[in-house]
Design a protein around this motif. Structure first.
Motif, mmCIF file in Angstrom:
data_model
loop_
_atom_site.group_PDB
_atom_site.id
_atom_site.type_symbol
_atom_site.label_atom_id
_atom_site.label_comp_id
_atom_site.label_asym_id
_atom_site.label_seq_id
_atom_site.Cartn_x
_atom_site.Cartn_y
_atom_site.Cartn_z
ATOM 1 N N UNK A 1 -3.279 -3.621 3.443
ATOM 2 C CA UNK A 1 -4.107 -3.888 2.317
ATOM 3 C C UNK A 1 -5.582 -4.581 3.269
ATOM 4 N N UNK A 2 -5.435 -5.072 4.240
ATOM 5 C CA UNK A 2 -6.572 -5.532 5.398
ATOM 6 C C UNK A 2 -6.809 -4.340 5.821
ATOM 7 N N UNK A 3 -6.969 -3.512 5.774
ATOM 8 C CA UNK A 3 -7.311 -2.115 6.506
ATOM 9 C C UNK A 3 -8.401 -1.901 5.463
ATOM 10 N N UNK A 4 -7.919 -1.450 3.974
ATOM 11 C CA UNK A 4 -9.010 -1.651 2.748
ATOM 12 C C UNK A 4 -9.606 -2.245 2.876
ATOM 13 N N UNK B 1 -5.565 6.368 -3.304
ATOM 14 C CA UNK B 1 -7.343 6.042 -3.603
ATOM 15 C C UNK B 1 -7.887 6.939 -3.133
ATOM 16 N N UNK B 2 -8.504 6.369 -1.888
ATOM 17 C CA UNK B 2 -9.685 6.765 -0.967
ATOM 18 C C UNK B 2 -8.741 9.070 -0.778
ATOM 19 N N UNK B 3 -7.770 9.019 -0.812
ATOM 20 C CA UNK B 3 -7.708 11.049 -0.344
ATOM 21 C C UNK B 3 -8.240 11.927 -1.427
ATOM 22 N N UNK B 4 -8.341 10.991 -2.646
ATOM 23 C CA UNK B 4 -8.574 11.646 -3.739
ATOM 24 C C UNK B 4 -9.925 11.446 -4.458
ATOM 25 N N UNK C 1 -12.654 2.204 -3.356
ATOM 26 C CA UNK C 1 -11.975 0.782 -3.281
ATOM 27 C C UNK C 1 -11.653 -0.250 -3.821
ATOM 28 N N UNK C 2 -12.610 0.289 -5.611
ATOM 29 C CA UNK C 2 -11.746 -0.900 -6.585
ATOM 30 C C UNK C 2 -10.671 -0.360 -6.858
ATOM 31 N N UNK C 3 -10.416 0.265 -6.852
ATOM 32 C CA UNK C 3 -8.691 0.938 -7.802
ATOM 33 C C UNK C 3 -8.365 1.125 -6.868
ATOM 34 N N UNK D 1 -3.610 -3.006 -5.604
ATOM 35 C CA UNK D 1 -3.262 -3.464 -4.636
ATOM 36 C C UNK D 1 -2.351 -4.945 -5.114
ATOM 37 N N UNK D 2 -3.332 -5.373 -5.907
ATOM 38 C CA UNK D 2 -3.148 -7.055 -6.920
ATOM 39 C C UNK D 2 -1.623 -6.228 -7.297
ATOM 40 N N UNK D 3 -1.984 -5.310 -8.163
ATOM 41 C CA UNK D 3 -0.842 -4.361 -9.707
ATOM 42 C C UNK D 3 0.590 -5.203 -8.737
ATOM 43 N N UNK D 4 0.531 -4.337 -7.030
ATOM 44 C CA UNK D 4 1.968 -4.889 -7.258
ATOM 45 C C UNK D 4 2.726 -5.598 -6.444
ATOM 46 N N UNK D 5 1.501 -6.503 -5.612
ATOM 47 C CA UNK D 5 1.062 -7.866 -5.878
ATOM 48 C C UNK D 5 2.047 -8.623 -6.856
ATOM 49 N N UNK D 6 1.560 -8.548 -8.241
ATOM 50 C CA UNK D 6 1.975 -9.230 -9.081
ATOM 51 C C UNK D 6 3.144 -8.895 -9.249
ATOM 52 N N UNK D 7 3.683 -7.021 -9.424
ATOM 53 C CA UNK D 7 5.239 -6.791 -9.670
ATOM 54 C C UNK D 7 6.169 -7.228 -8.521
ATOM 55 N N UNK D 8 5.353 -7.737 -7.186
ATOM 56 C CA UNK D 8 6.350 -7.897 -6.609
ATOM 57 C C UNK D 8 6.957 -9.755 -6.662
ATOM 58 N N UNK D 9 5.324 -10.312 -6.855
ATOM 59 C CA UNK D 9 6.131 -11.867 -7.266
ATOM 60 C C UNK D 9 6.883 -11.544 -8.756
#
Length: 224
Positions: free
Chosen positions: A34-37, A164-167, A175-177, A182-190
């Motif tokens: 996420x820091x790279x994105x 998403x950047x590759x497709x 970037x928005x996608x 990332x936020x969805x993955x964070x939510x699922x992980x939480x």
């Protein structure tokens, strides 16, 4: 190491990694990607820059995945060595009370409150009854599989964020996608961590997503 010794040493773990290990390593790799994105500039980034982003993010997570895997093995063999030291100390203790004190001292502060003298004696009895004790701590096949699992989890968490950047040609939309994924993955992980810890899965999920939002905001504020 004998089969009985492996069990008493704690080698018989849940397969490969515990839920908290899997989620934690996944979130760690996700934050790294996420820091790279966040560093992608919508106005200035071309396809070559995106390719470099993908290579940099993957390379970073490859490196940290390797570091995490190696440190897991170091921690595992260190813990196992500590167990062997305790076993030898208990066996060499002058009397039963000394052995029980050694065992009690090795328990966590919380665990020590719930273990009575009779239970400490039962543990001491099991230690004395061990058929054999290894000369030194060893890494087992399961340890290597767990380390490999850590490496793969950290590396794999890069792809959903960068893909998403590759497709997608539109860098702004990609970037928005990517951030939404990332936020969805964070939510699922939480949610998974909250369910495992018994703290309330949805609450921890939103807390983790909020942490990710704060990280994204910090990256943007710093020029990402």
């Amino acid at each position: 190491m004998s089969e009985q010794s492996e069990k008493d040493a704690g080698a018989a773990r849940t397969p490969v990694l515990s839920p908290v290990d899997r989620v934690s390593e996944s979130l760690f790799g996700l934050f790294m990607a996420l820091t790279f994105v966040g560093a992608v500039s919508v106005a200035e980034s071309g396809r070559e820059d995106i390719r470099k982003l993908f290579v940099a993010a993957l390379g970073c997570n490859l490196a940290w995945g390797l570091v995490d895997a190696v440190m897991y093995l170091v921690r595992t063999v260190t813990d196992r060595g500590r167990w062997l030291t305790l076993v030898r100390s208990v066996r060499a203790a002058a009397d039963a009370e000394s052995g029980r004190r050694l065992i009690a001292g090795d328990l966590s502060r919380v665990g020590a409150r719930f273990v009575m003298s009779a239970e400490l004696e039962a543990i001491r009895g099991r230690i004395l009854a061990l058929a054999s004790v290894p000369a030194r701590p060893k890494l087992l096949r399961g340890d290597l599989l767990a380390a490999l699992g850590i490496f793969l989890i950290v590396v794999a968490s890069t792809f959903p964020v960068v893909l998403p950047f590759m497709l997608i040609q539109d860098v702004g939309f990609a970037k928005a996608l990517s951030r939404a994924i990332a936020l969805a993955m964070l939510f699922v992980g939480g949610v998974a961590l909250g369910r495992y810890a018994g703290y309330g899965s949805w609450r921890v999920g939103f807390m983790m997503a909020g942490l990710g939002t704060a990280l994204v905001a910090a990256v943007i504020a710093l020029g990402g």
